[in-house]
Design a protein around this motif. Structure first.
Motif, PDB file in Angstrom:
ATOM      1  N   ASN A  89      23.310  88.033  76.408  1.00 58.52           N
ATOM      2  CA  ASN A  89      22.621  88.878  77.382  1.00 58.52           C
ATOM      3  C   ASN A  89      21.106  88.776  77.265  1.00 58.52           C
ATOM      4  N   ALA A 149      20.892  98.769  78.848  1.00 60.21           N
ATOM      5  CA  ALA A 149      22.265  98.838  78.364  1.00 60.21           C
ATOM      6  C   ALA A 149      22.360  98.394  76.910  1.00 60.21           C
ATOM      7  N   ASP A 196      20.881 101.059  74.609  1.00 63.64           N
ATOM      8  CA  ASP A 196      21.835 102.177  74.528  1.00 63.64           C
ATOM      9  C   ASP A 196      22.985 101.835  73.588  1.00 63.64           C
ATOM     10  N   ALA A 197      23.485 100.614  73.680  1.00 63.27           N
ATOM     11  CA  ALA A 197      24.583 100.200  72.798  1.00 63.27           C
ATOM     12  C   ALA A 197      24.137 100.188  71.343  1.00 63.27           C
ATOM     13  N   ALA A 244      30.483 102.685  73.612  1.00 61.84           N
ATOM     14  CA  ALA A 244      30.645 101.257  73.339  1.00 61.84           C
ATOM     15  C   ALA A 244      31.662 101.036  72.222  1.00 61.84           C
ATOM     16  N   ARG A 299      32.069 100.710  80.887  1.00 62.93           N
ATOM     17  CA  ARG A 299      31.316 101.829  80.313  1.00 62.93           C
ATOM     18  C   ARG A 299      31.671 103.152  80.983  1.00 62.93           C
ATOM     19  N   ARG A 316      18.026  96.354  83.651  1.00 60.25           N
ATOM     20  CA  ARG A 316      19.336  96.995  83.545  1.00 60.25           C
ATOM     21  C   ARG A 316      20.066  96.510  82.292  1.00 60.25           C
ATOM     22  N   GLY A 331      28.522  97.499  82.113  1.00 54.89           N
ATOM     23  CA  GLY A 331      27.755  98.715  81.878  1.00 54.89           C
ATOM     24  C   GLY A 331      27.013  98.650  80.560  1.00 54.89           C
ATOM     25  N   TRP A 332      27.500  97.802  79.641  1.00 57.02           N
ATOM     26  CA  TRP A 332      26.812  97.532  78.371  1.00 57.02           C
ATOM     27  C   TRP A 332      26.157  96.155  78.380  1.00 57.02           C
ATOM     28  N   GLY A 333      26.567  95.304  79.300  1.00 54.28           N
ATOM     29  CA  GLY A 333      26.012  93.964  79.387  1.00 54.28           C
ATOM     30  C   GLY A 333      26.936  93.081  80.201  1.00 54.28           C
TER      31      GLY A 333
END
Length: 717
Positions: free
Chosen positions: A593, A615, A618-619, A642, A636, A611, A565-567
């Motif tokens: 990533n 993510a 956002d982190a 995070a 996530r 995507r 969800g974060w990577g």
């Protein structure tokens, strides 16, 4: 009796370590607390807890060029630690701490205002400001307890050797200075703590001021720890502490950035993240001398890796080419000058090999550690060739490429003659040094490469990512020999070799079970090391994956077991050793990533690349718009926010470069035959993206894109 065999967890079977100090013990608890702060300028930093103190025995302190000059720095008033109200870094080199007193005998709580101002530049500077709000005069003892251990940074990460018997003290009788010095053969270190207002007394290694404060009366105590002469900080900030804190002092780094590419976005988080990345890369710049060569490059990361790394520097330079070619050119030229020339078992040096790491501390300078420099990496040589090609694609700088012709040939020879240790067509690694690294790919922790059932493979290892880099390097080098290097016959040979490698790789590394995926490595017995890892994304970046297998690889990378969800996690949750806070066993790395996103774009998977980009940004927002070295691999949807890896470097160079690589992925910007092309796919969340002063082919370009529409133009400048 079974014969013990070398593994990445024990790579030096039968060889005695010189120091017994590991350079890989990174899983140290965050003993300074989650709110610890650092001030940083090049290879100099001071790490403290949120009050600004460095407790003795902690991992904090003032470190310059891998030597800890201050190991204790604790402020007390009337024998008590102060209470924190708030502390923040202001610039990467400066911080402010606002404190007050607890309830003390004869002193009610919150009756004193204390402010600590500090910066690092031409030394470490700290100002203590004390103001009394008592209605009556009050006597206050201000004590600064100073500790000095002259530890090598390798020891700070593991166990610090006691040097106290050899540390000489020559403190000034008038209270104006503490002086500590240490010598071990040719290695010498000195720490001086100078007081603009002399202490009333020196108690051991403590500076003590006995102050009599009238109501609303304030006092100011200035301290300065000069740095040893020589190289280190690139154009440090200088000036009165208040002028530095309030931005009135001249900042060379601010001047340095005025002519850089500028990005704008409708999304303020994206824009601020890119700006923070730029600032962090500037903060990490180093000025070093290695083998008589001057190095001006960013260090890898604060606190453990404030030095030049081959792999980190090369990937950072690749990530940031979209912002300008200067870093790439500097990295290529510098690392070429330090390219391996001979075989040296202690340093893992081999002819044509690009270095792994440079260090300057006591253990290196006295010959106990092999980092002067150390060459224990099996991928930096290929990455140097990849960067050489990418730099040429962005600049058409034939002159520089021709200047590096012999270095390119030497790198190619290393791949074929030394990298391929057994002639099977794959590049393998195993250290020959008693102080060498067990894993010599980017997953370089002792358990970074493992079987699905948790076993650690035997050496030598041929990891998948290294084979992908080797394939890409040969394809790119063929392009250069067809072009500015002018050797079509060699170009044809390299393309044939790349094709043979791809065929062999896709036969030996592919696993049909569990949905189909690529193994992380072949071990020393040519067994398939069958864990699912993020290295599959590096294979997309290198182009070694056949189109027919791309769907399966992308499904693996974006599955819930790998995408947090974060990577993308470094290791799938399916595997036995998976841990969300394992260094390479389930964490999410921004640089990793960013390369995966570029690989997804290469194969046309734009939605999946976006995507990852969304993510990551956002982190970044959750960490002051700065991506740390690694995030924990927690899901996530379960945790909602995070979580950083406990001892993640921050700032870190290739984490700082990641947002720029993500911008490149979203814009689909590429250099083609002397012009920039654009194939944008911008997520709606980011709106419109514009960039000015993008440098390519000796000119400046402007870029604008929204959604799947965009244009490129030559700037008027």
């Amino acid at each position: 009796m079974a014969v013990a065999r070398a593994t990445p967890a024990d790579p030096t079977v039968g060889m005695a370590s010189v120091t017994g100090v590991s350079g890989d013990q990174r899983a140290i608890p965050p003993e300074l607390g989650p709110d610890s702060l650092a001030v940083l300028s090049g290879p100099t930093f001071l790490y403290s807890n949120a009050r600004g103190d460095v407790p003795p025995g902690s991992i904090g302190g003032l470190v310059h060029l891998d030597t800890r000059l201050i190991s204790g720095w604790t402020l007390t008033v009337n024998g008590s630690e102060l209470l924190l109200l708030r502390a923040e870094t202001l610039e990467h080199y400066s911080a402010q701490y606002v404190l007050t007193n607890p309830e003390l005998p004869g002193l009610p709580p919150n009756s004193l205002a204390m402010r600590r101002l500090r910066y690092v530049g031409d030394g470490f500077h700290e100002r203590l400001e004390l103001l009394s709000f008592q209605t009556e005069p009050v006597r206050v003892e201000v004590r600064l307890a100073v500790g000095v251990d002259f530890a090598d940074l390798f020891e700070v990460k593991s166990v610090v050797r006691d040097r106290s018997a050899k540390i000489v003290r020559d403190h000034a009788a008038d209270g104006s200075e503490l002086c500590f010095s240490y010598r071990n053969g040719d290695f010498f270190a000195e720490t001086r703590v100078r007081c603009a207002t002399a202490a009333d007394r020196i108690d051991g290694d403590d500076l003590v001021w006995d102050l009599w404060l009238l109501p609303r009366e304030g006092r100011q105590l200035d301290l300065h720890v000069p740095l040893p002469p020589g190289m280190g900080v690139v154009e440090p900030v200088r000036g009165d502490i208040a002028d530095v804190i309030h931005g009135r002092a001249d900042d060379p780094l601010r001047r340095w950035t005025e002519d850089r590419a500028v990005l704008r976005s409708d999304n303020q988080t994206l824009e601020r993240t890119i700006r923070q990345s730029r600032d962090d890369l500037e903060a990490l710049r180093l000025d070093l001398e290695v083998k008589g060569q001057r190095i001006l490059l960013p260090g890898a990361g604060l606190p453990w890796f404030l030095t030049v790394f081959g792999r980190d520097t090369l990937i950072t330079a690749y990530q940031t080419l979209v912002a300008g070619p200067a870093l790439a050119k500097g990295a290529l030229l510098t690392l070429a000058r330090l390219q391996g020339e001979t075989c040296d078992d202690f340093t893992d040096e081999e002819p044509g090999k690009i270095l792994h790491e440079v260090r300057s501390g006591e253990l290196t300078r006295t010959g106990q550690k092999p980092y002067s420099p150390y060459y224990g990496t099996a991928d930096a040589t290929q990455l140097w060739l990849i960067l050489l090609s990418e730099y040429w694609r962005w600049t058409c700088d034939d002159e520089t490429v021709r200047h590096l012709h012999d270095n390119a040939l030497a790198a190619l020879r290393w791949i074929d003659e030394y990298g391929d240790r057994d002639g099977d067509g794959f590049v393998e690694y195993a250290t020959r040094s008693p102080e060498g690294l067990g894993n010599q790919c980017w997953r370089d922790s002792p358990d970074g490469v493992c079987f699905a059932d948790g076993r650690i493979p035997v050496l030598p290892l041929a990891t998948a990512d290294i084979q992908g880099y080797t394939y890409d390097a040969k394809v790119r080098l063929a392009e250069l020999f067809d072009g500015p290097l002018g050797n079509p016959a060699l170009a044809a040979r390299l393309r044939d070799e790349a094709g043979t490698l791809a065929e062999r790789f896709n036969r030996d590394f592919w696993i049909d079970e569990r949905g189909g995926y690529y193994a992380v490595a072949l071990d020393g017995d040519k067994n398939v090391v069958d864990s699912k890892t993020s290295s599959m994304g590096h294979l997309l970046w290198s182009g070694i994956v056949p189109r027919a297998r791309a769907d399966a690889v992308v499904r693996q990378l974006m599955s819930p077991d790998m995408f947090s969800g974060w990577g993308v996690r470094t290791l799938s949750r399916e595997e036995r050793l998976y841990r969300p806070i394992g260094y390479h066993l389930g964490t999410v790395w921004p640089h990793d990533n960013s390369l995966i996103a570029l690989g997804l774009v290469r194969y046309g998977y734009r939605a999946e690349a976006n995507r990852i980009s969304l993510a990551m940004i956002d982190a970044a927002e959750q960490f002051g718009h700065r991506l740390p070295e690694a995030l924990s691999g927690y899901d996530r949807q379960r945790l909602l926010f995070a979580v950083p890896y406990p001892t993640a470097c921050s700032p870190q160079a290739w984490a700082a470069g990641a947002p720029l690589a993500l911008i490149r992925a979203m814009l689909g910007i590429n250099p083609v035959d002397g012009r920039l092309t654009l194939d944008p796919d911008i997520p709606p969340e980011f709106g419109r993206i514009t960039a000015h002063r993008v440098r390519a082919f000796g000119q400046e370009w402007g870029v604008e894109a929204v959604g799947t529409s965009g244009n490129v133009r030559l700037d008027a400048r």
